[in-house]
Every structure is written in C-alpha cells, then in structure tokens.
Design an enzyme around this catalytic site. Structure first.
Site, PDB file in Angstrom:
ATOM      1  N   GLU A  26      63.017  70.497  88.614  1.00 11.82           N
ATOM      2  CA  GLU A  26      62.462  70.165  87.672  1.00 11.82           C
ATOM      3  C   GLU A  26      62.229  70.578  86.516  1.00 11.82           C
ATOM      4  OE1 GLU A  26      65.882  69.117  86.106  1.00 11.82           O
ATOM      5  OE2 GLU A  26      66.109  68.498  88.513  1.00 11.82           O
ATOM      6  N   TRP A  37      63.455  74.490  86.900  1.00 14.42           N
ATOM      7  CA  TRP A  37      64.564  75.018  85.930  1.00 14.42           C
ATOM      8  C   TRP A  37      64.281  75.328  84.409  1.00 14.42           C
ATOM      9  CZ3 TRP A  37      69.739  76.206  86.379  1.00 14.42           C
ATOM     10  CH2 TRP A  37      70.279  75.630  86.867  1.00 14.42           C
ATOM     11  N   TRP A  39      87.790  78.718  70.690  1.00 15.94           N
ATOM     12  CA  TRP A  39      87.303  76.951  70.990  1.00 15.94           C
ATOM     13  C   TRP A  39      87.732  75.872  69.168  1.00 15.94           C
ATOM     14  CZ3 TRP A  39      84.375  75.370  74.408  1.00 15.94           C
ATOM     15  CH2 TRP A  39      83.931  75.845  74.982  1.00 15.94           C
ATOM     16  N   ASN A  56      69.309  62.571  80.937  1.00 12.44           N
ATOM     17  CA  ASN A  56      69.412  63.908  81.280  1.00 12.44           C
ATOM     18  C   ASN A  56      70.666  64.055  81.851  1.00 12.44           C
ATOM     19  OD1 ASN A  56      69.052  67.197  81.833  1.00 12.44           O
ATOM     20  ND2 ASN A  56      68.986  66.242  83.769  1.00 12.44           N
ATOM     21  N   TRP A  90      80.547  74.847  72.062  1.00 14.25           N
ATOM     22  CA  TRP A  90      78.913  74.351  72.390  1.00 14.25           C
ATOM     23  C   TRP A  90      78.117  74.614  71.620  1.00 14.25           C
ATOM     24  CZ3 TRP A  90      75.117  77.828  73.126  1.00 14.25           C
ATOM     25  CH2 TRP A  90      75.463  79.193  72.814  1.00 14.25           C
ATOM     26  N   TRP A 120      73.240  73.383  77.776  1.00 11.58           N
ATOM     27  CA  TRP A 120      74.764  73.780  76.647  1.00 11.58           C
ATOM     28  C   TRP A 120      75.265  74.985  77.447  1.00 11.58           C
ATOM     29  CZ3 TRP A 120      77.780  70.544  73.785  1.00 11.58           C
ATOM     30  CH2 TRP A 120      76.850  69.551  73.180  1.00 11.58           C
TER      31      TRP A 120
END
Length: 481
Positions: A277, A280, A309, A344, A362, A385
């Site tokens: 993590e 990331w 969208w 998360n 988004w 996102w």
C-alpha cells in the site's frame, strides 16, 4: 549574520525532514509557513483537514522553539503572493539561502518555480529536496524511459532498486544557538477552525508516531485480511498525518522493514501487504509528476472524456448524503460526513457506485471527497477515483464492476458497520440488512434503491464499449526546476 530560511509546506515535522535538517546543518535557520485560505478553498480543503493543519502547525511551532528555530506564520490569500512575502523576509533578515521540500501538484509546482526565479533575481541560493517520496520521481523508468503505467511493473522496479535509490531517513537536528529573531504565530491564531475535529484527529508528530507504533505492535500482522473489514480497526489510519506531513512515507517504510527483517515482498504477510500500500502511494505521486494533467481534472485515458457522463443532481445528492438505498454505500458516505475519513474498501465501493451505477462524472466524486476528507491528498484521491472509474492508469477494467450488495455481504457479513452508520436498519437480521425488502425499507423510513443494479451495470458497460479500443495516453513531461 547570514540566515537560512526553511519554507514549510505539507511537511510539518522536524524528524525526517530533508530540507529542515539540511538547512540547520549549513547554518543558522529561521522558518516560515504560509496560510493561504483562498488557495485551500480552490483546492477543496475540508474543514477537518484545516483543523488538523492548524493543530499540526501549533505542535510544529513548539518543536521548532525547542530547536531555537523562529517560525513566522504569514497570511496571504493564495500562492501568487508567496514570492513577495519571501522577498520581504530575505530583505529583513539577511537571508542568503532558501530551503524547501518539493510538492508535486500543478499549482504547487508552479509556485515553487516562481519562488526559485524570484530568489535567483535576489542572488539567494535555493535548495529543493524530496520528502514525499521514498524514491525521487523520475528515477524509476520503463524500457522506453517513461514512467510506468502499470502498478505491478512499477512495484517490481521499485523493489529491485529500493536499496540503491531510496532516500535516507533524516534525524532531528540538534538545537541551534538562539537567533535575534522572534517567532510570530498571530496569523495562525486568527485562523478559525472547528476544533471538534481534533477529538477525532489529534495533531502532532508524536501522535502520528504513536499511531504507527500501535499499528506495528497490534494490527499489522492481521493487516492483509483485516484491512478489508470496515467494522474493524484494521488499518493504520495514518493517512491524515501523511497528508499534512506529520509523518513521512519513508518513516513508515523504515518501521515496516525493521519489523520484516528488511524484506519488501516476503516475510510476514501483513507487513508485506502494508508495504504494498505504501508503494501504491508512491506510484500515484510518480504519475502526478510525469503527467501533470492529472492535477488539472483530466483523465489519464483521454478517450474516456468522450463518455456521456450524467449530471443528475438528485442522484448525486442522494449519493453525497447517504440516501442511495444501498446500505453499504450509505453507511460509507455517512462515515465520511461524520468522521472526515472513509475506509479504503468503502472508497472503492462508493466511487464505483457513483461512476458505474449512477454514471456520474468521477470528477464530481473526487471533489466531494476532497471537500470532506481529513486525509485529502490529490495524488492518492485522484488515482483511486480514476482507478474506480476506469479512466486512469492501471485502472480496473470497465466491465469489472463491484456489486455493492455482494461487497457488503463479503466484507461486513454481520452488518456491524452498517448498523453503526445506518442505525435505522440495525434491527434487521444479518441477511436482510444488506438488501432490505421494500416493506422493511418503508417501515424503517429508509430510502428505496435509487437505481437497479443489473440494468445500470449493463448500460455502463455498453457506453464504455462504444469507445475506441485503443487508449490514448497524454504526453509525459519532465520534472525540472
């Protein structure tokens, strides 16, 4: 007397602060921090984050006082005023060298460049250092000399080069001789915040390290499975402290490696999962530097900007307020509103629900999260996102869409988390609480689902499928000052 100036930003700590340590090693040092309310508003800083920031700056001022480093807090509307204020400090205090740590967001990078240009015109030396990343962005490249676009490949390269490229952890500097300069914290006291957030997120470098120690001692060995269970305290909850720089990713990595005998991808499963993590987090920062359009509301896959969208305000409001009729989604959104934080796993579920079930842009969800998260962080928030919306680098394939009910049944099997944040459903049995019947929902005064899962997913897949099969990537830019 020639003075060094330390410019604090989102690096509000004295331990493992490369710029502060280097400045104090090279000579007498004073410090400055700029309160920029209009810039914070433009960047959607949440009330909880601003509260934590104020508390963290106060704690930092106490630590700097112990090091005899005077701190000036200066109020200015936005970044554009910072160069002139630094110039005034240079003129007033015979400053010959400016030290700062790099920030990677677009506006922050432009501010740094303007400050550097201004200092050069004043014949003032500048030293920018990297503190947010373990490995300096731009040092990990693929075979074509570009930033990796796939996390697994980035991770392999990161691990292979870690011991050669990772920056060192800097100690706290020794106290310096007192300077004939007074600290001025008056601008900080004028910053109005809601201190109730401090009850949930107490400020302080010591608080951050205390939380790290508790996680290392009590939870890290179970992290690989507990991290997905929102009803458990199975995560480190260090993200707010990383966001304001009360602790560094390098310090977290150092603690993990010490416990795991130096192993990055093996050894104790919980530790290696947490290290993953941290990588990331590193990956998203490297991307932000290579592709600055990510900080300017652009999708990494440019063709996805052609998706039609929806801007349905009623559906968006229902999502924001936790009134979707999907209990796990509503519980997660209510957790965000009441605590300034979201687990998360739930961030992925709620983001995918907004983009794949409601087919709402988004960027609206990304902004809403920033406006409410105590750990609001552009790189990680944007990366998460775009991963969920299938618009970003290494994104989840568009046809892989979370079923919120199944996610709820899998990760909150007894409905413990839902009962905490959706109390009107607390009386339901462990099966019904994930998907109440119409009668149960009406009886509990709980909203009916605002969308039907299967048809919404089918429509989203069809819209994505209409896009070109070949993704279009933005050009990579160099990180240079």
């Amino acid at each position: 007397m020639m003075i060094n100036l330390m410019w604090f930003r989102n690096d509000l700590r004295v331990r493992d602060n490369p710029a502060l340590y280097t400045a104090m090693q090279q000579g007498p040092t004073m410090a400055v921090y700029f309160i920029t309310p209009e810039q914070w508003a433009a960047h959607d800083y949440s009330p909880s984050r601003i509260s934590l920031l104020k508390g963290q700056i106060k704690k930092l001022a106490e630590q700097l006082a112990n090091l005899n480093v005077p701190l000036q807090i200066i109020h200015c509307a936005d970044f554009s005023h910072i160069p002139q204020h630094i110039t005034q400090l240079v003129d007033n205090h015979n400053i010959t060298h400016l030290f700062y740590n790099h920030e990677y967001e677009w506006n922050e990078m432009q501010c740094s460049r303007q400050v550097v240009r201004t200092m050069r015109s004043k014949q003032v030396n500048t030293t920018g250092m990297h503190d947010q990343c373990i490995v300096t962005p731009g040092q990990i490249k693929n075979g074509q000399g570009e930033c990796y676009k796939v996390y697994s490949a980035f991770k392999r390269a990161f691990m292979a080069s870690f011991y050669d490229l990772s920056r060192k952890c800097y100690p706290e500097a020794d106290p310096q001789e007192e300077l004939p300069i007074k600290s001025d914290l008056s601008a900080l006291e004028q910053l109005d915040v809601d201190w109730s957030w401090q009850l949930l997120w107490p400020a302080g470098e010591s608080e951050a390290h205390h939380r790290l120690e508790l996680f290392i001692q009590d939870a890290i060995d179970h992290y690989h499975h507990a991290r997905d269970i929102p009803s458990l305290n199975g995560t480190s909850a260090l993200s707010p402290y990383l966001a304001v720089g009360a602790i560094s990713t390098r310090q977290c990595m150092h603690a993990a490696l010490q416990l795991n005998q130096g192993e990055l991808d093996s050894g104790r499963k919980g530790i290696s999962t947490w290290i993953n993590e941290l990588i990331w987090r590193e990956f998203y920062r490297h991307l932000l530097v290579a592709y600055p359009d990510l900080a300017r509301h652009k999708p990494f896959k440019s063709d996805t900007d052609r998706l039609p969208w929806s801007d349905n305000k009623q559906l968006f409001s229902a999502w924001c307020e936790g009134r979707t009729g999907f209990p796990i989604v509503d519980a997660a959104m209510r957790q965000l509103l009441s605590t300034g934080w979201m687990h998360n796993r739930l961030r992925m579920i709620t983001a995918m629900f907004l983009t794949k079930h409601l087919f709402i842009d988004w960027r609206l969800g990304e902004r809403f999260f920033m406006q409410h998260l105590v750990d609001g962080d552009l790189a990680s928030n944007n990366g998460g996102w775009q991963w969920s919306a299938s618009t970003g680098v290494d994104a989840v394939p568009y046809f892989r869409i979370f079923n919120p009910t199944r996610q709820s049944q899998r990760f909150d099997p007894e409905g413990s988390f839902i009962r905490q944040y959706v109390p009107e459903l607390a009386h339901l049995d462990n099966k019904s609480i994930h998907h109440p019947t119409v009668a149960q929902a009406i009886s509990a005064n709980y909203p009916l689902p605002i969308v039907e899962h299967s048809s919404a997913v089918a429509e989203t897949k069809a819209r994505f499928k209409q896009l070109s099969e070949q993704p279009h990537y933005p050009p990579e830019l160099n990180f240079e000052y």
